[in-house]
Design a protein around this motif. Structure first.
Motif, PDB file in Angstrom:
ATOM      1  N   LEU A 215     -15.402   4.379   1.505  1.00  0.00           N
ATOM      2  CA  LEU A 215     -15.534   2.988   1.087  1.00  0.00           C
ATOM      3  C   LEU A 215     -14.668   2.043   1.914  1.00  0.00           C
ATOM      4  CD1 LEU A 215     -15.484   3.711  -2.735  1.00  0.00           C
ATOM      5  CD2 LEU A 215     -17.439   2.806  -1.469  1.00  0.00           C
ATOM      6  N   ASP A 216     -14.007   2.552   2.943  1.00  0.00           N
ATOM      7  CA  ASP A 216     -13.103   1.717   3.731  1.00  0.00           C
ATOM      8  C   ASP A 216     -13.823   0.516   4.345  1.00  0.00           C
ATOM      9  OD1 ASP A 216     -10.972   3.384   3.167  1.00  0.00           O
ATOM     10  OD2 ASP A 216     -11.269   4.617   4.952  1.00  0.00           O
ATOM     11  N   GLY A 217     -14.994   0.758   4.946  1.00  0.00           N
ATOM     12  CA  GLY A 217     -15.727  -0.329   5.588  1.00  0.00           C
ATOM     13  C   GLY A 217     -16.176  -1.382   4.596  1.00  0.00           C
ATOM     14  N   LEU A 218     -16.698  -0.936   3.449  1.00  0.00           N
ATOM     15  CA  LEU A 218     -17.151  -1.881   2.427  1.00  0.00           C
ATOM     16  C   LEU A 218     -15.986  -2.693   1.884  1.00  0.00           C
ATOM     17  CD1 LEU A 218     -19.334  -3.033   0.551  1.00  0.00           C
ATOM     18  CD2 LEU A 218     -18.858  -1.142  -1.023  1.00  0.00           C
ATOM     19  N   TRP A 219     -14.871  -2.032   1.599  1.00  0.00           N
ATOM     20  CA  TRP A 219     -13.698  -2.727   1.076  1.00  0.00           C
ATOM     21  C   TRP A 219     -13.250  -3.822   2.043  1.00  0.00           C
ATOM     22  CZ3 TRP A 219     -11.713  -2.950  -3.593  1.00  0.00           C
ATOM     23  CH2 TRP A 219     -10.407  -3.459  -3.773  1.00  0.00           C
ATOM     24  N   HIS A 220     -13.302  -3.532   3.317  1.00  0.00           N
ATOM     25  CA  HIS A 220     -12.937  -4.512   4.338  1.00  0.00           C
ATOM     26  C   HIS A 220     -13.903  -5.695   4.328  1.00  0.00           C
ATOM     27  CE1 HIS A 220     -13.170  -6.230   8.449  1.00  0.00           C
ATOM     28  NE2 HIS A 220     -11.863  -6.086   8.437  1.00  0.00           N
ATOM     29  N   ASP A 221     -15.192  -5.433   4.027  1.00  0.00           N
ATOM     30  CA  ASP A 221     -16.231  -6.462   4.100  1.00  0.00           C
ATOM     31  C   ASP A 221     -16.356  -7.308   2.843  1.00  0.00           C
ATOM     32  OD1 ASP A 221     -16.782  -5.533   6.630  1.00  0.00           O
ATOM     33  OD2 ASP A 221     -18.578  -4.399   6.040  1.00  0.00           O
ATOM     34  N   LEU A 222     -15.728  -6.913   1.743  1.00  0.00           N
ATOM     35  CA  LEU A 222     -15.919  -7.629   0.470  1.00  0.00           C
ATOM     36  C   LEU A 222     -15.671  -9.135   0.568  1.00  0.00           C
ATOM     37  CD1 LEU A 222     -14.444  -5.221  -2.267  1.00  0.00           C
ATOM     38  CD2 LEU A 222     -16.834  -5.534  -1.589  1.00  0.00           C
ATOM     39  N   PRO A 223     -14.639  -9.608   1.262  1.00  0.00           N
ATOM     40  CA  PRO A 223     -14.417 -11.061   1.301  1.00  0.00           C
ATOM     41  C   PRO A 223     -15.542 -11.850   1.958  1.00  0.00           C
ATOM     42  CG  PRO A 223     -12.410  -9.894   1.909  1.00  0.00           C
ATOM     43  CD  PRO A 223     -13.516  -8.872   1.878  1.00  0.00           C
ATOM     44  N   GLY A 224     -16.397 -11.177   2.726  1.00  0.00           N
ATOM     45  CA  GLY A 224     -17.504 -11.865   3.375  1.00  0.00           C
ATOM     46  C   GLY A 224     -18.803 -11.829   2.596  1.00  0.00           C
ATOM     47  N   ILE A 225     -18.814 -11.206   1.414  1.00  0.00           N
ATOM     48  CA  ILE A 225     -20.027 -11.108   0.601  1.00  0.00           C
ATOM     49  C   ILE A 225     -20.077 -12.309  -0.350  1.00  0.00           C
ATOM     50  CG2 ILE A 225     -21.290  -9.744  -1.107  1.00  0.00           C
ATOM     51  CD1 ILE A 225     -20.079  -7.241   0.157  1.00  0.00           C
ATOM     52  N   GLU A 226     -20.974 -13.224  -0.068  1.00  0.00           N
ATOM     53  CA  GLU A 226     -21.047 -14.486  -0.808  1.00  0.00           C
ATOM     54  C   GLU A 226     -22.007 -14.447  -1.997  1.00  0.00           C
ATOM     55  OE1 GLU A 226     -19.304 -17.171  -0.341  1.00  0.00           O
ATOM     56  OE2 GLU A 226     -18.295 -16.755   1.568  1.00  0.00           O
ATOM     57  N   VAL A 227     -22.654 -13.319  -2.232  1.00  0.00           N
ATOM     58  CA  VAL A 227     -23.616 -13.221  -3.329  1.00  0.00           C
ATOM     59  C   VAL A 227     -22.878 -13.282  -4.670  1.00  0.00           C
ATOM     60  CG1 VAL A 227     -25.391 -11.773  -4.403  1.00  0.00           C
ATOM     61  CG2 VAL A 227     -25.150 -11.815  -1.909  1.00  0.00           C
ATOM     62  N   PRO A 228     -23.321 -14.117  -5.611  1.00  0.00           N
ATOM     63  CA  PRO A 228     -22.704 -14.131  -6.945  1.00  0.00           C
ATOM     64  C   PRO A 228     -22.728 -12.737  -7.568  1.00  0.00           C
ATOM     65  CG  PRO A 228     -24.190 -15.988  -6.691  1.00  0.00           C
ATOM     66  CD  PRO A 228     -24.402 -15.113  -5.488  1.00  0.00           C
ATOM     67  N   THR A 229     -21.569 -12.287  -8.022  1.00  0.00           N
ATOM     68  CA  THR A 229     -21.421 -10.911  -8.501  1.00  0.00           C
ATOM     69  C   THR A 229     -20.748 -10.891  -9.867  1.00  0.00           C
ATOM     70  OG1 THR A 229     -21.214 -10.093  -6.219  1.00  0.00           O
ATOM     71  CG2 THR A 229     -20.441  -8.648  -7.981  1.00  0.00           C
ATOM     72  N   LEU A 230     -21.326 -10.106 -10.768  1.00  0.00           N
ATOM     73  CA  LEU A 230     -20.744  -9.878 -12.088  1.00  0.00           C
ATOM     74  C   LEU A 230     -20.240  -8.442 -12.146  1.00  0.00           C
ATOM     75  CD1 LEU A 230     -20.248 -10.585 -15.119  1.00  0.00           C
ATOM     76  CD2 LEU A 230     -22.595  -9.786 -15.553  1.00  0.00           C
ATOM     77  N   LEU A 231     -18.975  -8.264 -12.472  1.00  0.00           N
ATOM     78  CA  LEU A 231     -18.403  -6.934 -12.647  1.00  0.00           C
ATOM     79  C   LEU A 231     -18.161  -6.692 -14.133  1.00  0.00           C
ATOM     80  CD1 LEU A 231     -15.801  -6.766  -9.717  1.00  0.00           C
ATOM     81  CD2 LEU A 231     -18.157  -5.905  -9.767  1.00  0.00           C
ATOM     82  N   LEU A 232     -18.883  -5.702 -14.677  1.00  0.00           N
ATOM     83  CA  LEU A 232     -18.730  -5.302 -16.074  1.00  0.00           C
ATOM     84  C   LEU A 232     -17.809  -4.095 -16.123  1.00  0.00           C
ATOM     85  CD1 LEU A 232     -22.443  -5.630 -17.266  1.00  0.00           C
ATOM     86  CD2 LEU A 232     -20.590  -7.301 -17.488  1.00  0.00           C
ATOM     87  N   VAL A 233     -16.773  -4.171 -16.930  1.00  0.00           N
ATOM     88  CA  VAL A 233     -15.704  -3.170 -16.894  1.00  0.00           C
ATOM     89  C   VAL A 233     -15.522  -2.537 -18.271  1.00  0.00           C
ATOM     90  CG1 VAL A 233     -13.286  -2.756 -16.344  1.00  0.00           C
ATOM     91  CG2 VAL A 233     -14.564  -4.519 -15.096  1.00  0.00           C
ATOM     92  N   GLY A 234     -15.791  -1.242 -18.375  1.00  0.00           N
ATOM     93  CA  GLY A 234     -15.507  -0.514 -19.600  1.00  0.00           C
ATOM     94  C   GLY A 234     -14.019  -0.224 -19.704  1.00  0.00           C
ATOM     95  N   GLU A 235     -13.384  -0.682 -20.763  1.00  0.00           N
ATOM     96  CA  GLU A 235     -11.933  -0.581 -20.851  1.00  0.00           C
ATOM     97  C   GLU A 235     -11.433   0.835 -21.082  1.00  0.00           C
ATOM     98  OE1 GLU A 235     -10.372  -3.463 -23.598  1.00  0.00           O
ATOM     99  OE2 GLU A 235     -10.536  -5.075 -22.115  1.00  0.00           O
ATOM    100  N   THR A 236     -12.318   1.755 -21.499  1.00  0.00           N
ATOM    101  CA  THR A 236     -11.877   3.145 -21.668  1.00  0.00           C
ATOM    102  C   THR A 236     -12.373   4.044 -20.536  1.00  0.00           C
ATOM    103  OG1 THR A 236     -13.789   3.800 -23.026  1.00  0.00           O
ATOM    104  CG2 THR A 236     -11.896   2.847 -24.177  1.00  0.00           C
ATOM    105  N   ASP A 237     -12.842   3.430 -19.438  1.00  0.00           N
ATOM    106  CA  ASP A 237     -13.333   4.191 -18.288  1.00  0.00           C
ATOM    107  C   ASP A 237     -12.195   5.009 -17.675  1.00  0.00           C
ATOM    108  OD1 ASP A 237     -14.567   5.201 -16.049  1.00  0.00           O
ATOM    109  OD2 ASP A 237     -15.218   3.262 -15.265  1.00  0.00           O
ATOM    110  N   ARG A 238     -12.395   6.327 -17.571  1.00  0.00           N
ATOM    111  CA  ARG A 238     -11.393   7.192 -16.954  1.00  0.00           C
ATOM    112  C   ARG A 238     -11.804   7.638 -15.554  1.00  0.00           C
ATOM    113  NH1 ARG A 238     -10.467  11.288 -22.104  1.00  0.00           N
ATOM    114  NH2 ARG A 238      -9.807   9.702 -23.622  1.00  0.00           N
ATOM    115  N   ALA A 239     -12.979   7.216 -15.108  1.00  0.00           N
ATOM    116  CA  ALA A 239     -13.434   7.578 -13.763  1.00  0.00           C
ATOM    117  C   ALA A 239     -13.089   6.485 -12.755  1.00  0.00           C
ATOM    118  CB  ALA A 239     -14.937   7.840 -13.765  1.00  0.00           C
TER     119      ALA A 239
END
Length: 288
Positions: A215-239
């Motif tokens: 995921l190194d390349g994607l992580w580096h590219d995240l600031p250039g992704i302008e698409v509106p994004t919703l992150l849904l986060v399960g608070e008990t996620d252990r993965a």
């Protein structure tokens, strides 16, 4: 997985079809009319993961769910193309060939990483992305090298997939695995996962994916992704630790983050109506 043997009662099977698009032989589920919404499952899953989300979204959208290469009912045609970049390129080519350029992409776990990478590979980017417990950050510390190394070793051992399938396919293996990622799903869901992991080819493809994933390349590219994004986060996620989603949100320019108390890694299987309502509200805002 064999469609004749395992597909007779597969969730939403009436919407299934198969497409040969090099290098893989793809299993696709497709239903509904409207903007195209692509659903991408996580590592080791399949289209069944969307069994309750799929029909709700199909009331208002043209929904497409596929099995990743070698997983579920998609036959892997090139083992070396299981990494993030290769998989994204092959999915983009498949969608283009089928005339299914997505207006929005919903991805779970590693499927969210694919959704974000597809922004680069599709002929036109989607208008919205939803990540459910998005796995877009490499593991930290010892897990960062131990898990990929173990996967590479297991992928080189021709007996490892069979051994893992035998262990996870027993009476308690899947229950132990699902509880370990902080989720509690229905007996139907457990039975479907048990069927998947008991299949050597599915397990082998999952190991190949993990061994090639970075995921190194994607992580580096995240600031250039302008698409509106919703992150849904399960608070008990252990993965995927919730803090990982917070760090990803800080790097993405146009991000909303919603925490879901009491839900784990498979949040969309634990509370499909609640999670789909959050997805639908975001899609309505950006797709109409």
């Amino acid at each position: 997985m064999d469609w004749t043997r395992d597909g007779s009662d597969w969730p939403n099977r009436e919407h299934s079809r198969f497409v040969r698009h090099r290098p893989h032989y793809w299993h696709i589920q497709e239903a509904g009319v409207g903007p195209v919404v692509l659903l991408l499952h996580g590592t080791g899953g399949a289209s069944h993961s969307w069994r309750d989300v799929f029909p709700i979204l199909a009331r208002h959208y043209h929904v497409v769910a596929l099995d990743l290469p070698g997983q579920g009912f998609t036959r892997m045609g090139a083992r070396q193309r299981c990494g993030l970049d290769s998989m994204s390129q092959d999915i983009a080519a498949l969608l283009d060939g089928e005339g299914l350029l997505p207006d929005a992409i919903v991805g779970h776990s590693a499927g969210a990483a694919l959704a974000l990478r597809l922004v680069r590979d599709l002929k036109r980017p989607p208008k919205a992305i939803v990540g459910i417990n998005a796995a877009v950050e490499n593991f930290k510390g010892m897990a960062g090298w131990l898990f990929p190394m173990m996967a590479r070793m297991m992928a080189l051992n021709p007996f490892s997939a069979s051994e893992i399938s035998r262990w996870l396919g027993n009476a308690t293996g899947v229950e132990y695995m699902i509880a370990g990622i902080g989720s509690h799903i229905s007996p139907e869901g457990l039975a479907l996962y048990r069927r998947l992991v008991a299949d050597r080819n599915h397990t082998d493809a999952t190991l190949a994916m993990v061994a090639q994933w970075t995921l190194d390349g994607l992580w580096h590219d995240l600031p250039g992704i302008e698409v509106p994004t919703l992150l849904l986060v399960g608070e008990t996620d252990r993965a995927v630790p919730p803090a990982s989603s917070a760090r990803a949100a800080a790097r993405l320019p146009r991000t909303e983050i919603v925490r879901m108390p009491g839900l784990g890694h498979l949040a969309h299987e634990e509370a499909p109506e609640d999670v789909t309502a959050l997805i639908s509200a975001f899609l309505t805002a950006h797709l109409g």
